[in-house]
Design a protein around this motif. Structure first.
Motif, PDB file in Angstrom:
ATOM      1  N   ARG A 117       0.807  -1.222   0.000  1.00  0.00           N
ATOM      2  CA  ARG A 117       0.000   0.000   0.000  1.00  0.00           C
ATOM      3  C   ARG A 117       0.844   1.277   0.000  1.00  0.00           C
ATOM      4  N   ALA A 118       2.159   1.145  -0.008  1.00  0.00           N
ATOM      5  CA  ALA A 118       3.016   2.332  -0.118  1.00  0.00           C
ATOM      6  C   ALA A 118       3.601   2.329  -1.531  1.00  0.00           C
ATOM      7  N   PRO A 119       3.578   3.501  -2.205  1.00  0.00           N
ATOM      8  CA  PRO A 119       3.933   3.533  -3.632  1.00  0.00           C
ATOM      9  C   PRO A 119       5.442   3.426  -3.915  1.00  0.00           C
ATOM     10  N   PHE A 120       5.928   2.182  -3.767  1.00  0.00           N
ATOM     11  CA  PHE A 120       7.299   1.840  -4.162  1.00  0.00           C
ATOM     12  C   PHE A 120       7.219   0.745  -5.223  1.00  0.00           C
ATOM     13  N   TRP A 121       8.172   0.769  -6.158  1.00  0.00           N
ATOM     14  CA  TRP A 121       8.245  -0.277  -7.178  1.00  0.00           C
ATOM     15  C   TRP A 121       9.696  -0.709  -7.319  1.00  0.00           C
ATOM     16  N   LYS A 122       9.920  -2.025  -7.164  1.00  0.00           N
ATOM     17  CA  LYS A 122      11.290  -2.551  -7.227  1.00  0.00           C
ATOM     18  C   LYS A 122      11.600  -3.095  -8.616  1.00  0.00           C
ATOM     19  N   ARG A 123      12.838  -2.863  -9.041  1.00  0.00           N
ATOM     20  CA  ARG A 123      13.303  -3.401 -10.316  1.00  0.00           C
ATOM     21  C   ARG A 123      14.622  -4.111 -10.058  1.00  0.00           C
ATOM     22  N   GLU A 124      14.699  -5.370 -10.507  1.00  0.00           N
ATOM     23  CA  GLU A 124      15.923  -6.147 -10.302  1.00  0.00           C
ATOM     24  C   GLU A 124      16.787  -6.073 -11.552  1.00  0.00           C
ATOM     25  N   VAL A 125      18.045  -5.702 -11.362  1.00  0.00           N
ATOM     26  CA  VAL A 125      18.988  -5.640 -12.474  1.00  0.00           C
ATOM     27  C   VAL A 125      19.931  -6.841 -12.384  1.00  0.00           C
ATOM     28  N   THR A 126      19.912  -7.696 -13.434  1.00  0.00           N
ATOM     29  CA  THR A 126      20.828  -8.843 -13.493  1.00  0.00           C
ATOM     30  C   THR A 126      21.596  -8.757 -14.805  1.00  0.00           C
ATOM     31  N   ALA A 127      22.483  -9.737 -15.041  1.00  0.00           N
ATOM     32  CA  ALA A 127      23.257  -9.761 -16.279  1.00  0.00           C
ATOM     33  C   ALA A 127      22.333  -9.868 -17.494  1.00  0.00           C
ATOM     34  N   ASP A 128      21.122 -10.442 -17.298  1.00  0.00           N
ATOM     35  CA  ASP A 128      20.177 -10.624 -18.407  1.00  0.00           C
ATOM     36  C   ASP A 128      19.361  -9.361 -18.706  1.00  0.00           C
ATOM     37  N   GLY A 129      19.492  -8.354 -17.861  1.00  0.00           N
ATOM     38  CA  GLY A 129      18.712  -7.126 -18.061  1.00  0.00           C
ATOM     39  C   GLY A 129      18.008  -6.733 -16.774  1.00  0.00           C
ATOM     40  N   ALA A 130      17.019  -5.863 -16.913  1.00  0.00           N
ATOM     41  CA  ALA A 130      16.310  -5.364 -15.733  1.00  0.00           C
ATOM     42  C   ALA A 130      14.831  -5.711 -15.843  1.00  0.00           C
ATOM     43  N   ASP A 131      14.248  -6.139 -14.718  1.00  0.00           N
ATOM     44  CA  ASP A 131      12.843  -6.524 -14.697  1.00  0.00           C
ATOM     45  C   ASP A 131      12.141  -5.972 -13.465  1.00  0.00           C
ATOM     46  N   TRP A 132      10.929  -5.453 -13.665  1.00  0.00           N
ATOM     47  CA  TRP A 132      10.127  -5.004 -12.522  1.00  0.00           C
ATOM     48  C   TRP A 132       9.713  -6.219 -11.708  1.00  0.00           C
ATOM     49  N   VAL A 133       9.793  -6.115 -10.408  1.00  0.00           N
ATOM     50  CA  VAL A 133       9.369  -7.195  -9.518  1.00  0.00           C
ATOM     51  C   VAL A 133       7.843  -7.205  -9.500  1.00  0.00           C
ATOM     52  N   ALA A 134       7.258  -8.388  -9.765  1.00  0.00           N
ATOM     53  CA  ALA A 134       5.793  -8.482  -9.767  1.00  0.00           C
ATOM     54  C   ALA A 134       5.283  -8.585  -8.334  1.00  0.00           C
ATOM     55  N   ALA A 135       4.159  -7.928  -8.062  1.00  0.00           N
ATOM     56  CA  ALA A 135       3.535  -8.044  -6.743  1.00  0.00           C
ATOM     57  C   ALA A 135       3.058  -9.483  -6.573  1.00  0.00           C
ATOM     58  N   ARG A 136       3.166 -10.013  -5.358  1.00  0.00           N
ATOM     59  CA  ARG A 136       2.771 -11.389  -5.110  1.00  0.00           C
ATOM     60  C   ARG A 136       1.377 -11.431  -4.487  1.00  0.00           C
ATOM     61  N   ASP A 137       0.580 -12.429  -4.917  1.00  0.00           N
ATOM     62  CA  ASP A 137      -0.781 -12.557  -4.376  1.00  0.00           C
ATOM     63  C   ASP A 137      -0.751 -12.706  -2.858  1.00  0.00           C
ATOM     64  N   GLU A 138       0.282 -13.428  -2.347  1.00  0.00           N
ATOM     65  CA  GLU A 138       0.293 -13.639  -0.881  1.00  0.00           C
ATOM     66  C   GLU A 138       0.471 -12.325  -0.127  1.00  0.00           C
ATOM     67  N   ASP A 139       1.149 -11.349  -0.749  1.00  0.00           N
ATOM     68  CA  ASP A 139       1.312 -10.057  -0.073  1.00  0.00           C
ATOM     69  C   ASP A 139      -0.029  -9.327   0.039  1.00  0.00           C
ATOM     70  N   GLU A 140      -0.838  -9.441  -1.021  1.00  0.00           N
ATOM     71  CA  GLU A 140      -2.166  -8.832  -0.996  1.00  0.00           C
ATOM     72  C   GLU A 140      -3.056  -9.589  -0.002  1.00  0.00           C
ATOM     73  N   ASP A 141      -2.959 -10.932  -0.024  1.00  0.00           N
ATOM     74  CA  ASP A 141      -3.762 -11.754   0.884  1.00  0.00           C
ATOM     75  C   ASP A 141      -3.416 -11.467   2.348  1.00  0.00           C
ATOM     76  N   ALA A 142      -2.139 -11.113   2.593  1.00  0.00           N
ATOM     77  CA  ALA A 142      -1.689 -10.886   3.975  1.00  0.00           C
ATOM     78  C   ALA A 142      -2.468  -9.741   4.631  1.00  0.00           C
ATOM     79  N   LEU A 143      -3.000  -8.829   3.815  1.00  0.00           N
ATOM     80  CA  LEU A 143      -3.723  -7.685   4.387  1.00  0.00           C
ATOM     81  C   LEU A 143      -5.067  -8.102   4.983  1.00  0.00           C
ATOM     82  N   THR A 144      -5.614  -9.220   4.491  1.00  0.00           N
ATOM     83  CA  THR A 144      -6.967  -9.607   4.932  1.00  0.00           C
ATOM     84  C   THR A 144      -6.970 -10.023   6.397  1.00  0.00           C
ATOM     85  N   ARG A 145      -5.808 -10.425   6.938  1.00  0.00           N
ATOM     86  CA  ARG A 145      -5.817 -10.861   8.348  1.00  0.00           C
ATOM     87  C   ARG A 145      -5.931  -9.689   9.316  1.00  0.00           C
ATOM     88  N   TRP A 146      -5.712  -8.472   8.836  1.00  0.00           N
ATOM     89  CA  TRP A 146      -5.844  -7.305   9.717  1.00  0.00           C
ATOM     90  C   TRP A 146      -7.235  -6.708   9.622  1.00  0.00           C
TER      91      TRP A 146
END
Lengths: 146, 81
Positions: A117-146
């Motif tokens: 819920r905080a507007p940060f976006w991670k990008r991983e840079v490797t020898a193959d190039g750079a890719d945006w990290v995809a949000a994981r369903d479990e991270d979204e699901d984790a909010l439901t317990r609160w």
């Protein structure tokens, strides 16, 4: 309550000590630190983009909610942006409460919310190039317990 | 109003922000207008289930009204922490 968004590194030991120093109401201080870990193929860097202005207000809202729900004496969130190397600290949270259960739960709540819920976006840079990290369903699901 | 793009949305559209003259009543109306501009916008907004939106720096939904809004931002799901 203190919210810090910066590209510079922070001194985890000094921040944790300063946060815990002089507490009398709180019998419990919990800290969590997130570190850039390596990935398959070798991570050259982690780049973190954010939304200046909204980032600070979103983190403030999240921390204020944690303060209220767990009757915290204090809360700290530090989150970096920009280019980070493997092993560098990305962020930390600290919570101070009368009892440890509240301090632990509030720290987990802060982590769960600032992951998706905080507007940060991670990008991983490797020898193959750079890719945006995809949000994981479990991270979204984790909010439901609160 | 100012329209901002972050992460791969910014990369796909090619700019981080722009001023847009619009009478759009809702976020979705604005998306439809942007889709009609150029192919790169149509590509970025092809699947809005992959996008999130903030109006005046507050997360909201695509059916949110835009009356009085100064700033709308489009971005992928957030990955902080």
């Amino acid at each position: 309550m203190r919210i810090v968004v910066q590209d510079a590194p922070f001194d985890f030991g000094a921040e944790a000590a300063a946060f815990a120093d002089g507490r009398a109401v709180s019998g419990a201080v919990v800290t969590f630190t997130g570190i850039v870990r390596d990935v398959d193929g070798g991570l050259q860097a982690m780049e973190i983009e954010h939304y200046p202005g909204m980032t600070e207000s979103a983190l403030t809202d999240i921390a204020a909610e944690a303060m209220k729900r767990w009757s915290l004496e204090d809360a700290l969130v530090i989150h970096r942006h920009g280019r980070l190397e493997v092993g560098e600290m990305i962020m930390m949270v600290a919570t101070a409460a009368r009892h440890r259960k509240d301090a632990f739960e509030a720290a987990e709540y802060l982590m769960d919310y600032l992951k998706s819920r905080a507007p940060f976006w991670k990008r991983e840079v490797t020898a193959d190039g750079a890719d945006w990290v995809a949000a994981r369903d479990e991270d979204e699901d984790a909010l439901t317990r609160w | 109003m100012d329209v901002l793009y972050f992460a791969w949305v910014r990369e796909r559209i090619g700019i981080p922000r722009e001023a847009v003259e619009t009478q759009a009543g809702t976020v979705m109306d604005l998306v439809e207008e942007l889709r009609g501009k150029e192919e790169r916008y149509a590509a970025a907004f092809a699947d809005i289930s992959a996008l999130r939106v903030a109006v005046d720096q507050q997360l909201t939904d695509f059916d949110a009204p835009l009356s009085g809004a100064r700033e709308v931002a489009f971005f992928p799901p957030m990955t902080g922490g």
